[in-house]
Design a protein around this motif. Sequence first.
Motif, PDB file in Angstrom:
ATOM      1  N   GLU A   1      -3.165   8.194  -4.556  1.00  0.00           N
ATOM      2  CA  GLU A   1      -3.041   7.450  -3.311  1.00  0.00           C
ATOM      3  C   GLU A   1      -3.747   8.198  -2.174  1.00  0.00           C
ATOM      4  O   GLU A   1      -3.937   9.409  -2.216  1.00  0.00           O
ATOM      5  CB  GLU A   1      -1.570   7.247  -2.941  1.00  0.00           C
TER       6      GLU A   1
ATOM      7  N   ARG B   1       0.809  -1.221   0.000  1.00  0.00           N
ATOM      8  CA  ARG B   1       0.000   0.000   0.000  1.00  0.00           C
ATOM      9  C   ARG B   1       0.843   1.273   0.000  1.00  0.00           C
ATOM     10  O   ARG B   1       0.291   2.374   0.054  1.00  0.00           O
ATOM     11  CB  ARG B   1      -0.929  -0.001   1.219  1.00  0.00           C
TER      12      ARG B   1
ATOM     13  N   ILE C   1       3.702  10.447  -1.767  1.00  0.00           N
ATOM     14  CA  ILE C   1       2.337  10.064  -2.107  1.00  0.00           C
ATOM     15  C   ILE C   1       1.896  10.831  -3.348  1.00  0.00           C
ATOM     16  O   ILE C   1       1.979  12.064  -3.393  1.00  0.00           O
ATOM     17  CB  ILE C   1       1.373  10.359  -0.938  1.00  0.00           C
TER      18      ILE C   1
END
Length: 496
Positions: A443, A364, A439
């Motif tokens: 995301e 993730r 990021i």
Amino acid sequence: MSDKELEQPVQYLLGQPQRRTGVGALSMKATIVIAVGFMIFLFSQIAGQTAFAFFVVLPVTAIVVGLVSVSWGNRSLAQAAQILWQNYRRTATGSHIYVSGPNSRVPGGHRRLPGLLARTEAIEATYSQNRPPFVMILDRPRREVTVLLDCQMTGQTAMTQSERNLRTAEWCNWLAKFSLSGDIAQVTTVVATRPGTGELVNNEVRAIIAEGAPAIAKRIVTEAASVIALARPEVMAHIAITIKLDKAQLTDESFIRNIATRIGTWAETVQYAGILAEPMTYEQAVARIHMFFNPPTEADFEEIALTGEGHGMLWQDAGPNWAVTTNTYYEHCGAKSVTWEMKEAPRSTFEDTILSAMMQPHDRIQRKRVALVYRPYNAGQGATKVEAEHRDAMVAANSSKSITSAKAEMRLETTEAARRAQARGAQLGRTSMFVTATITPEEDFNRVVHDIEQLAAGSSITLQKMNRQQDTGFQTSLGFGQVPWAKSTTSSFAEG
């Protein structure tokens, strides 16, 4: 160490941060402030300035002691106050916004690296006739030069426990040797992950397929490569060694020849620790740092690397097109980066795999970077510090007639172990860690931040966001020779 001991997992301990204590539990700097304040108070009394002594000297002394003794956010109040003021001042003047390129105020219209790296320059040198030139990142004002070793980590390959223990010991020995050099400022190890395009795997498969192989075999291998390469993360690692220079070396550039004779040895000896290292070239360094600042260019640089052609980008243009620093994150080229610093190391013992979860690719978290900074003390200086801290610990443990606190006993035990390790040839250094997560818009920002903090908790490490210093934290975790401690600030003289 016997063969039976080698087969057992070794428990490691970082030890406590180095500190000196004075009167009571106060730091040495607070003790000095109290001593100076008392002397001024005494002289004022002798001179007949009683009111000045009671209403000026005593309050000022108490305030200064509080500034250097009380901590807030893992920093003294003096440092925290200065960070707040500097952040307010740069926000008020618009200095938190960086814009580069032909229409900017950057000299020459370049896209120079911002912040700590703005004044650096990259030069090339040759250490072997059969090898390409390696790059050095030179910071002339600070008289420091950084060399980079491009690394391939082999720590997750199948091996016995004894082999792992020996490789960990070799890594410790490799770092310890920098204390003997006397001119090493810091050694930064960076392990970064990013999403791969799959072209590297496909290119490797195309290279190993024989021309006369059956069609079905070619198809099976090609399809397998496509499945493996799908969203496969890439791991990039490098080691940055920063060397301190004197004025004479910087003037006649004799440091280039000196480093050229040493970098080959550094790259060869670190292989005993399971790290395959090669001096990084100019183009590799430019591509590496530009990808960190501009994530959308990762696929382009990967494609260029496969063709074997140079990208032609200069160090002066390796920076971002734009960047904005906020209190909680650093925004650059459409991406947001959050950087944490290690607030507290593992308190208890740990095994050699403690950072595996932090450094391995995560499902993730597409882009993250872990930077371990080791700052060695010179051999003689380290021995002096260990002895001085051991004396402080003995005084603290024996100064009271009541039952000695467990904290004082643990400190005495730790400093005694450090003295014995020094006597056996160990070296002293300071270890810090920075973690950066980048990021992209697709995301979930809050989820990535939560995942990083949970990974750190699983490694028994307490992280703290570098609030109001996100740009400095981002550039420190790059591992290109810049660290925040070397920057001269007013609060550095008031640190407890």
